[in-house]
Design a protein around this motif. Structure first.
Motif, PDB file in Angstrom:
ATOM      1  N   SER A 205     -13.460   5.214   8.655  1.00 23.73           N
ATOM      2  CA  SER A 205     -12.348   4.602   9.381  1.00 23.73           C
ATOM      3  C   SER A 205     -12.584   4.682  10.887  1.00 23.73           C
ATOM      4  CB  SER A 205     -11.041   5.311   9.037  1.00 23.73           C
ATOM      5  OG  SER A 205     -10.003   4.907   9.903  1.00 23.73           O
TER       6      SER A 205
ATOM      7  N   THR B 193     -11.264   5.612   4.887  1.00 22.06           N
ATOM      8  CA  THR B 193     -10.149   4.801   4.418  1.00 22.06           C
ATOM      9  C   THR B 193      -9.926   5.112   2.937  1.00 22.06           C
ATOM     10  OG1 THR B 193     -11.530   2.969   3.675  1.00 22.06           O
ATOM     11  CG2 THR B 193     -10.855   2.963   6.010  1.00 22.06           C
TER      12      THR B 193
ATOM     13  N   SER C  51     -10.471   3.297   0.506  1.00 19.88           N
ATOM     14  CA  SER C  51     -11.604   2.753  -0.261  1.00 19.88           C
ATOM     15  C   SER C  51     -12.904   3.468   0.081  1.00 19.88           C
ATOM     16  CB  SER C  51     -11.742   1.254  -0.018  1.00 19.88           C
ATOM     17  OG  SER C  51     -11.827   0.964   1.367  1.00 19.88           O
TER      18      SER C  51
ATOM     19  N   SER D 271      -9.596  -3.695   3.654  1.00 17.91           N
ATOM     20  CA  SER D 271      -9.767  -2.240   3.580  1.00 17.91           C
ATOM     21  C   SER D 271      -9.303  -1.506   4.820  1.00 17.91           C
ATOM     22  CB  SER D 271     -11.238  -1.900   3.312  1.00 17.91           C
ATOM     23  OG  SER D 271     -12.052  -2.377   4.373  1.00 17.91           O
ATOM     24  N   GLY D 272      -9.127  -2.205   5.957  1.00 21.92           N
ATOM     25  CA  GLY D 272      -8.641  -1.543   7.155  1.00 21.92           C
ATOM     26  C   GLY D 272      -9.669  -0.655   7.835  1.00 21.92           C
ATOM     27  N   THR D 273     -10.967  -0.968   7.635  1.00 17.29           N
ATOM     28  CA  THR D 273     -12.030  -0.154   8.224  1.00 17.29           C
ATOM     29  C   THR D 273     -11.956  -0.144   9.744  1.00 17.29           C
ATOM     30  OG1 THR D 273     -13.418  -0.821   6.375  1.00 17.29           O
ATOM     31  CG2 THR D 273     -14.513   0.235   8.225  1.00 17.29           C
TER      32      THR D 273
ATOM     33  N   SER E  32       0.812  -1.215   0.000  1.00 18.44           N
ATOM     34  CA  SER E  32       0.000   0.000   0.000  1.00 18.44           C
ATOM     35  C   SER E  32       0.846   1.267   0.000  1.00 18.44           C
ATOM     36  CB  SER E  32      -0.921   0.034   1.221  1.00 18.44           C
ATOM     37  OG  SER E  32      -1.643   1.247   1.252  1.00 18.44           O
TER      38      SER E  32
ATOM     39  N   HIS F 178      -6.808  -2.393  -3.144  1.00 15.40           N
ATOM     40  CA  HIS F 178      -7.833  -3.128  -2.407  1.00 15.40           C
ATOM     41  C   HIS F 178      -8.711  -3.897  -3.396  1.00 15.40           C
ATOM     42  CE1 HIS F 178      -6.540  -1.366   1.268  1.00 15.40           C
ATOM     43  NE2 HIS F 178      -6.844  -0.146   0.906  1.00 15.40           N
TER      44      HIS F 178
ATOM     45  N   PRO G 248      -4.944  -3.172   8.242  1.00 16.94           N
ATOM     46  CA  PRO G 248      -5.375  -4.077   7.170  1.00 16.94           C
ATOM     47  C   PRO G 248      -4.751  -5.457   7.307  1.00 16.94           C
ATOM     48  CG  PRO G 248      -4.761  -1.929   6.281  1.00 16.94           C
ATOM     49  CD  PRO G 248      -4.338  -1.938   7.721  1.00 16.94           C
TER      50      PRO G 248
END
Length: 503
Positions: free
Chosen positions: A488, A482, A484, A161-163, A82, A211, A167
């Motif tokens: 977040s 995030t 995407s 996505s690391g919401t 990333s 992603h 991630p």
């Protein structure tokens, strides 16, 4: 035919036809075939063959999309890196992931620690270049002491996505992608006879291809012979320009992007070529869907999926929208072909009847785990008798306040009933005495500058139980997102100082 063979055949249909539009530059399908050849040659010269791990610092640019195509076609495993990570985190990934090669733009390769991390791991370093004939430049050959790890059977190792936090890395096999493409209602019918032809209407891809949402759309375009526009980030006016100029028929918009289109007051005639909007990444609020459909006359077909399932597993079809569009607003759709859904009680695992809320479980060949097993998600959901899925939030969105369960989605919905609240998001903040307390972040409608947090707290007190009322509310210009464009949760929590134990 398998995915790699299909992509090769699609590219060969008309090599001089347009494949990619990026920043007013048009790239033909021949550009992709040349990139595949150059990529394969460069790696084979270093003994980097099938199953090798190729790390790509992935951006929405043609040479990155070409590298994605090249790894798919030549049987390497693409490990996504990333560009949104800090220099330290990116370098740590490169040093520890077991990569045979690292590819990236000049800027990314020059970031602090990146070159040294790749060299320490013994990885080959390749710079990506905006050159139609020679998009790859070898910066460093692979070391004999390379710590590269073979990933046989893996075609993509994607970042989630690391919401909700850091991630995760999720390995996807060829069969996962092929099952996802076969079940994708957007083109399954038109490709049911496996016909190979170039499509006339392009896709506009703005989702980050690092992603699954963006990567899937690129793979989908390669699979179906659809030229595509690449955007490095979403911009409402630029997206609308592409739709108008390129006569786009199927648009990709998540709820945040839909709001941006409406806020930009884009004229309906500019989007008149659109026949459908495919939504995703999060549930579309009913009032937003109504506002968008009423203004633009385009049905919004929401989808639900996850990196673990290589894309969407649930969605709306045009026929479902015509029948249930307004009666089932807020639903994510119905299971795609080959996908089974059930809702279970979280502790016992007992399957719940239609209409009862529980944890969603999925069984599908798209699963990156066991395609025969029921995979438990992190989503709270309801299935109705017609087979529609309703996502109610995440399991980890349940906030336990002094023993009482608070559902973040319910609190956010109560706040959004206020006529001057545009969006709300709720998270659980650690608290010494109560364990957690709900806190909220809201954005307001235009002309609501005088709105105070105290007013919102009084507003929801008559709508919520006392333990559900937020301990604190922040009013901001925009919810933190995030890459995407999901809200977040870590960024929400960072807005709050620790709540006192007497809260």
């Amino acid at each position: 035919m398998d995915l790699a063979e299909r992509i090769r055949r699609v590219i060969a249909l008309d090599p001089e036809a347009e494949a990619i539009l990026f920043q007013n530059e048009r790239y033909p399908w021949r550009y992709l075939s040349n990139a595949i050849h150059e990529f394969d040659t460069a790696l084979l010269e270093q003994g980097i063959g099938e199953g090798a791990s190729v790390g790509l610092i992935m951006r929405n640019r043609p040479w990155h999309a070409a590298t994605l195509a090249a790894t798919l076609v030549t049987g390497r495993a693409l490990v996504t890196l990333s560009p949104m990570f800090s220099d330290e985190a990116l370098a740590r990934d490169i040093e520890t992931l077991g990569l045979h090669a690292v590819l990236g733009d000049e800027f990314d390769l020059a970031r602090v620690g990146v070159h040294d991390a790749a060299a320490s791991a013994g990885a080959m370093i390749i710079e990506l270049i905006a050159d139609r004939d020679a998009p790859f430049r070898v910066v460093r050959p692979m070391s004999p002491a390379s710590r590269g790890v073979l990933r046989p059977g893996i075609v993509l190792e994607m970042l989630s996505s690391g919401t909700t936090g850091i991630p995760k890395r999720i390995p996807l096999k060829l069969e996962n992608l092929e099952s996802s493409l076969a079940g994708d209602g957007a083109h399954a019918k038109s490709l049911a006879d496996d016909a190979l032809r170039l499509q006339s209407s392009p896709a506009v891809i703005w989702n980050p291809i690092v992603h699954i949402s963006g990567a899937f759309f690129v793979i989908d375009a390669l699979y179906s012979g659809r030229r595509f526009v690449l955007m490095e980030r979403f911009d409402a006016r630029a997206w609308s320009d592409f739709v108008e100029q390129e006569k786009v028929r199927v648009g990709q918009l998540n709820p945040t992007a839909m709001r941006m289109i409406l806020d930009a007051d884009i004229a309906p005639e500019r989007l008149s070529s659109l026949k459908v909007i495919r939504g995703g990444t999060s549930a579309t609020p009913p009032e937003l869907q109504i506002a968008f459909e009423d203004r633009y006359g385009v049905p919004v077909l929401t989808t639900y999926g996850a990196t673990e399932f290589a894309g969407a597993i649930v969605g709306w079809s045009p026929d479902d929208h015509a029948t249930y569009g307004r009666s089932h607003l807020g639903a994510s759709g119905r299971a795609q072909p080959g996908v089974e859904l059930r809702v279970v009680e979280p502790v016992s695992g007992n399957v719940l009847p239609f209409g009862d809320s529980g944890v969603l479980e999925v069984r599908t060949a798209q699963s990156s785990a066991d395609p025969q097993a029921w995979i438990r998600t992190s989503d709270l959901a309801v299935l109705d008798p017609e087979g529609f899925l309703w996502i109610q939030g995440r399991v980890d969105d349940v906030i336990v306040r002094g023993g009482f369960k608070v559902h973040a989605g319910k609190v956010a919905a109560a706040l959004e009933e206020h006529d001057r609240v545009r969006e709300a998001a709720v998270v659980g903040l650690p608290d010494q005495r109560l364990g957690q307390v709900p806190v909220a972040v809201v954005t307001t409608t235009s002309g609501a500058e005088s709105l105070e947090a105290s007013e919102l707290i009084e507003f929801v007190k008559v709508r919520l139980a006392v333990y559900e009322v937020p301990a604190d509310i922040k009013i901001v210009d925009a919810l933190p997102l995030t890459p995407s464009m999901k809200v977040s949760r870590p960024a929400l929590l960072a807005l709050f100082a620790p709540v006192r134990s007497d809260s």
